[in-house]
Design an enzyme around this catalytic site. Sequence first.
Site, short mmCIF file in Angstrom:
data_model
loop_
_atom_site.label_atom_id
_atom_site.label_comp_id
_atom_site.label_asym_id
_atom_site.label_seq_id
_atom_site.Cartn_x
_atom_site.Cartn_y
_atom_site.Cartn_z
N LYS A 276 13.74 10.59 11.27
CA LYS A 276 13.62 11.33 10.02
C LYS A 276 14.15 12.74 10.19
CE LYS A 276 9.53 9.80 10.57
NZ LYS A 276 8.17 9.28 10.56
N1 GLU Z 1 3.73 9.10 15.49
C1 GLU Z 1 4.64 8.37 16.32
C2 GLU Z 1 5.95 8.14 15.56
O1 GLU Z 1 6.00 8.30 14.35
C3 GLU Z 1 4.07 7.02 16.76
C4 GLU Z 1 2.99 7.16 17.75
C5 GLU Z 1 2.33 5.86 18.18
O2 GLU Z 1 2.53 4.82 17.53
O3 GLU Z 1 1.61 5.90 19.18
O4 GLU Z 1 6.94 7.81 16.19
#
Ligand code: GLU
Length: 312
Positions: free
Chosen positions: A242
Amino acid sequence: MKPDKLLQTVGRFAPSPTGPLHFGSLVAAVGSYCLARRDGGKWLVRIEDLDRPREVAGAADLILSTLERLGFEWDEPPVYQSRRIARYKEVLKRLQAGGHVFPCACSRREILASAPHPGEEGPVYAGTCRQGLPPGRSPRSLRLRVPGDSLLFVDGVFGEVEQCLASAVGDFVLRRADGLFAYQLAVVVDDADSGVNQVVRGADLLHSTPRQIYLYACLGWPVPRYVHLPLALNAGGDKISKRQGEAATHHVGGDGRVLAQALRFLGQEVPAELTQAPPGEILRWGVEHFCLEAVPRENRIACIDEAAAVCI
Ligand code: GLU
């Protein structure tokens, strides 16, 4: 039956609100959803908004509404990491009381200069402040002391994964110099507190997993099962993200065709006639037919139908 077979599966999707839902994240959402629901399990959503400076206003709501339009249903209200700071503090205190944590005075530049070999994710911390802060220095971050032996786990897609934390990453940060709690700590506390026992996510986090497993061990908490999914790449061969201001086509709208594309990306043989079906029906097919053995390990360029993946 082994007692753990009686435990209901609890899966989750944990997007960071740094932009609208994109195809790469959707793949993780679809995989985690189908694998949890296939086993009659629960599925939760957590908004990983710890890193406020990177957050894009409105992105969390946009991600949730896109998921809803695509037919995803979560069993509990979404958890927001930004509202859980007190809990991270409490767990950090517990780790400190257990002697696992030490203050570190090193700046990024000093770490770079003191680390002769780059690790998988940048310089390996050389242990400079492990035995105490050098004279005259004040603490910047807090780090977890890691063991010298290797840690092994079995991933649902990648099989046996072995990593020596000391040589691959070194003592790692739990609270950053800017005061923010590190992802590694927050993810463990959140998953454990929500009862998550099946973590399905992108393979970019495969090498973070040993750090997280070690944290579970320090805290005496049960370790979840891990399944890492291949990453969807853009035409340039980078992970779709993103943050890179990707082409609008990588952002996902409410058109169900993109669900079929995500399932196919995960090696699932979605019947051609289902491609035009409403999103809920495609997702239901995924829940009923998802085959973990068919998921490939290779990251691949995402060939997504531009008409289906509309910008929102
Ligand atoms: N917040 C992370 C992301 O959007 C994913 C973290 C996780 O799944 O442990 O890539």
